[in-house]
Write a protein that holds these residues in place. Structure first.
Motif, PDB file in Angstrom:
ATOM      1  N   GLU A 291       0.827  -1.201   0.000  1.00 11.87           N
ATOM      2  CA  GLU A 291       0.000   0.000   0.000  1.00 11.87           C
ATOM      3  C   GLU A 291       0.865   1.256   0.000  1.00 11.87           C
ATOM      4  N   ASP A 292       1.993   1.212   0.705  1.00 12.49           N
ATOM      5  CA  ASP A 292       2.904   2.360   0.718  1.00 12.49           C
ATOM      6  C   ASP A 292       3.460   2.633  -0.674  1.00 12.49           C
ATOM      7  N   GLU A 293       3.580   1.570  -1.468  1.00 14.67           N
ATOM      8  CA  GLU A 293       4.064   1.718  -2.849  1.00 14.67           C
ATOM      9  C   GLU A 293       2.907   1.906  -3.832  1.00 14.67           C
ATOM     10  N   ASN A 294       1.674   1.964  -3.290  1.00 11.31           N
ATOM     11  CA  ASN A 294       0.471   2.191  -4.108  1.00 11.31           C
ATOM     12  C   ASN A 294       0.214   1.046  -5.088  1.00 11.31           C
ATOM     13  N   LEU A 295       0.542  -0.179  -4.691  1.00  8.30           N
ATOM     14  CA  LEU A 295       0.372  -1.329  -5.560  1.00  8.30           C
ATOM     15  C   LEU A 295      -1.024  -1.924  -5.404  1.00  8.30           C
ATOM     16  N   VAL A 296      -1.555  -2.489  -6.474  1.00 10.31           N
ATOM     17  CA  VAL A 296      -2.835  -3.197  -6.437  1.00 10.31           C
ATOM     18  C   VAL A 296      -2.586  -4.580  -5.855  1.00 10.31           C
ATOM     19  N   THR A 297      -3.318  -4.939  -4.831  1.00 12.23           N
ATOM     20  CA  THR A 297      -3.098  -6.218  -4.152  1.00 12.23           C
ATOM     21  C   THR A 297      -4.402  -6.993  -4.008  1.00 12.23           C
ATOM     22  N   THR A 298      -4.260  -8.262  -3.715  1.00 12.88           N
ATOM     23  CA  THR A 298      -5.365  -9.104  -3.292  1.00 12.88           C
ATOM     24  C   THR A 298      -4.810 -10.093  -2.283  1.00 12.88           C
ATOM     25  N   THR A 299      -5.689 -10.770  -1.575  1.00 13.98           N
ATOM     26  CA  THR A 299      -5.241 -11.794  -0.626  1.00 13.98           C
ATOM     27  C   THR A 299      -6.007 -13.083  -0.874  1.00 13.98           C
ATOM     28  N   HIS A 300      -5.343 -14.188  -0.615  1.00 15.49           N
ATOM     29  CA  HIS A 300      -5.979 -15.493  -0.728  1.00 15.49           C
ATOM     30  C   HIS A 300      -5.258 -16.446   0.205  1.00 15.49           C
ATOM     31  N   ASN A 301      -6.044 -17.127   1.057  1.00 19.15           N
ATOM     32  CA  ASN A 301      -5.462 -18.037   2.046  1.00 19.15           C
ATOM     33  C   ASN A 301      -4.405 -17.338   2.887  1.00 19.15           C
ATOM     34  N   CYS A 302      -4.702 -16.089   3.260  1.00 23.03           N
ATOM     35  CA  CYS A 302      -3.851 -15.302   4.148  1.00 23.03           C
ATOM     36  C   CYS A 302      -2.491 -14.978   3.534  1.00 23.03           C
ATOM     37  N   GLU A 303      -2.413 -14.975   2.213  1.00 26.62           N
ATOM     38  CA  GLU A 303      -1.184 -14.593   1.521  1.00 26.62           C
ATOM     39  C   GLU A 303      -1.478 -13.383   0.631  1.00 26.62           C
ATOM     40  N   VAL A 304      -0.503 -12.509   0.506  1.00 29.43           N
ATOM     41  CA  VAL A 304      -0.670 -11.281  -0.266  1.00 29.43           C
ATOM     42  C   VAL A 304      -0.115 -11.491  -1.674  1.00 29.43           C
ATOM     43  N   LYS A 305      -0.869 -11.002  -2.652  1.00 36.88           N
ATOM     44  CA  LYS A 305      -0.433 -11.081  -4.041  1.00 36.88           C
ATOM     45  C   LYS A 305      -0.525  -9.697  -4.678  1.00 36.88           C
ATOM     46  N   VAL A 306       0.410  -9.429  -5.609  1.00 42.79           N
ATOM     47  CA  VAL A 306       0.354  -8.208  -6.402  1.00 42.79           C
ATOM     48  C   VAL A 306       0.103  -8.586  -7.851  1.00 42.79           C
ATOM     49  N   PHE A 307      -0.339  -7.617  -8.639  1.00 44.44           N
ATOM     50  CA  PHE A 307      -0.645  -7.872 -10.043  1.00 44.44           C
ATOM     51  C   PHE A 307       0.425  -7.257 -10.938  1.00 44.44           C
ATOM     52  N   LEU A 308       0.818  -8.025 -11.940  1.00 42.83           N
ATOM     53  CA  LEU A 308       1.821  -7.586 -12.892  1.00 42.83           C
ATOM     54  C   LEU A 308       1.309  -7.811 -14.309  1.00 42.83           C
ATOM     55  N   LYS A 309       2.025  -7.264 -15.291  1.00 44.38           N
ATOM     56  CA  LYS A 309       1.700  -7.482 -16.700  1.00 44.38           C
ATOM     57  C   LYS A 309       2.884  -8.144 -17.383  1.00 44.38           C
ATOM     58  N   ASP A 310       2.569  -9.135 -18.223  1.00 46.58           N
ATOM     59  CA  ASP A 310       3.634  -9.758 -19.004  1.00 46.58           C
ATOM     60  C   ASP A 310       3.905  -8.901 -20.245  1.00 46.58           C
ATOM     61  N   PRO A 311       4.919  -9.245 -21.024  1.00 42.82           N
ATOM     62  CA  PRO A 311       5.254  -8.430 -22.213  1.00 42.82           C
ATOM     63  C   PRO A 311       4.100  -8.256 -23.192  1.00 42.82           C
ATOM     64  N   LYS A 312       3.125  -9.177 -23.170  1.00 41.18           N
ATOM     65  CA  LYS A 312       1.975  -9.063 -24.069  1.00 41.18           C
ATOM     66  C   LYS A 312       0.839  -8.238 -23.481  1.00 41.18           C
ATOM     67  N   GLY A 313       1.049  -7.734 -22.279  1.00 44.80           N
ATOM     68  CA  GLY A 313       0.021  -6.913 -21.647  1.00 44.80           C
ATOM     69  C   GLY A 313      -0.997  -7.687 -20.843  1.00 44.80           C
ATOM     70  N   MET A 314      -0.810  -9.010 -20.699  1.00 42.64           N
ATOM     71  CA  MET A 314      -1.739  -9.815 -19.915  1.00 42.64           C
ATOM     72  C   MET A 314      -1.438  -9.666 -18.424  1.00 42.64           C
ATOM     73  N   VAL A 315      -2.496  -9.640 -17.628  1.00 38.05           N
ATOM     74  CA  VAL A 315      -2.360  -9.447 -16.186  1.00 38.05           C
ATOM     75  C   VAL A 315      -2.258 -10.790 -15.476  1.00 38.05           C
ATOM     76  N   TYR A 316      -1.363 -10.868 -14.523  1.00 37.87           N
ATOM     77  CA  TYR A 316      -1.249 -12.071 -13.709  1.00 37.87           C
ATOM     78  C   TYR A 316      -0.856 -11.662 -12.288  1.00 37.87           C
ATOM     79  N   SER A 317      -1.092 -12.551 -11.343  1.00 38.52           N
ATOM     80  CA  SER A 317      -0.790 -12.247  -9.944  1.00 38.52           C
ATOM     81  C   SER A 317       0.432 -13.032  -9.498  1.00 38.52           C
ATOM     82  N   GLN A 318       1.129 -12.457  -8.535  1.00 37.24           N
ATOM     83  CA  GLN A 318       2.312 -13.112  -7.983  1.00 37.24           C
ATOM     84  C   GLN A 318       2.360 -12.899  -6.478  1.00 37.24           C
ATOM     85  N   LYS A 319       2.632 -13.959  -5.760  1.00 30.23           N
ATOM     86  CA  LYS A 319       2.704 -13.889  -4.303  1.00 30.23           C
ATOM     87  C   LYS A 319       3.931 -13.092  -3.872  1.00 30.23           C
TER      88      LYS A 319
END
Length: 266
Positions: A160-188
């Motif tokens: 949040e301090d870095e203003n990143l979009v996040t979600t949580t699942h099973n008590c783990e935090v994930k952020v969203f990134l884009k691959d070179p093709k512009g597709m969105v994916y999440s990473q723990k």
């Protein structure tokens, strides 16, 4: 007083011996520090794992127009879950149900935590959190979150301090990134260090306007980023979350009516 060559050599040998003793002592202490650091890291991991285990079947409910001081809080929350998530539960399905803090005065809404007996119930309700979209009470969005362990809360705050979009699942935090093709994916992200490493690649929130969140997206994005967010459910249209109070009243359950009606809850 000047020392002779022999005396100088003896003094040097004596001091060299002391230096060797100190070096040996420092090496031993450094080894102990490494051992203690490893033990502390292992202990933190065990504590974090235990926190995840005890938190994974919990949900925190925010801004729901429910009297947290009611003796029938578990019944009222089951009805609220049925109303907002179309999911049937009975008080026997709840291991615990209580407010996270006492209301400052009777009738004020406070966060309510529920620990479910069955993880599948928690998982299903959390998966339906977008059903709260647009529902407000007294101008505040209704939303739910997982109960995060201390380590995960620290990571989420760093995001949040870095203003990143996040979600949580099973008590783990994930952020969203884009691959070179512009597709969105999440990473723990499991640590604040990982947040720093990913902050330049991760998708960031645009400035908030009127309580809504807008994010940069390309026309070829196949996934709607707003559907990936954790708590911001207001999609521009709002509904006052008062029908649940009428439903509770119709079921003859103790509600906020005795405290001045639904508007007594904030």
């Amino acid at each position: 007083m000047e020392l002779s060559d022999s005396e100088m050599k003896q003094l040097i040998l004596k001091l060299s011996g002391k230096v060797e003793q100190l070096e040996t002592k420092v090496t031993r202490q450094e080894s102990q520090i490494v051992t203690l650091t490893n033990e502390l890291t292992d202990l933190k991991e065990r504590v974090s794992a235990q926190e995840r285990y005890t938190s994974k079947d919990c949900i925190i409910f925010y801004n729901f127009p429910i009297d947290a001081t009611s003796d029938d809080l578990d019944i009222d929350m089951c009805r609220a879950i049925k109303h907002h998530f179309n999911y049937e539960l009975s008080p026997g399905d709840l291991k615990a149900c209580h407010p996270l803090r006492k209301p400052e005065k009777p009738g004020l809404s406070v966060p309510i935590i529920i620990k479910f007996i069955y993880y599948r119930d928690k998982n299903e309700i959390y998966a339906r959190r977008k059903m709260l979209a647009g529902f407000q009470f007294k101008g505040k969005n209704l939303f739910i979150t997982e109960r995060l362990p201390a380590a995960a809360l620290e990571v989420k705050k760093a995001c949040e301090d870095e203003n990143l979009v996040t979600t949580t699942h099973n008590c783990e935090v994930k952020v969203f990134l884009k691959d070179p093709k512009g597709m969105v994916y999440s990473q723990k992200v499991g640590s604040t260090l990982a947040v720093k490493q990913l902050k330049d690649k991760a998708i960031k929130r645009s400035p908030r306007t009127n309580g809504n969140v807008s994010m940069q997206r390309k026309d070829n994005n196949k996934r709607n980023l707003e559907d990936l967010e954790n708590a911001d459910t207001n999609n521009g249209s709002t509904h006052e979350a008062t029908p649940i109070m009428k439903k509770l009243n119709n079921n003859n359950s103790p509600t906020l009516e005795a405290l001045g009606g639904a508007n007594a809850c904030e």
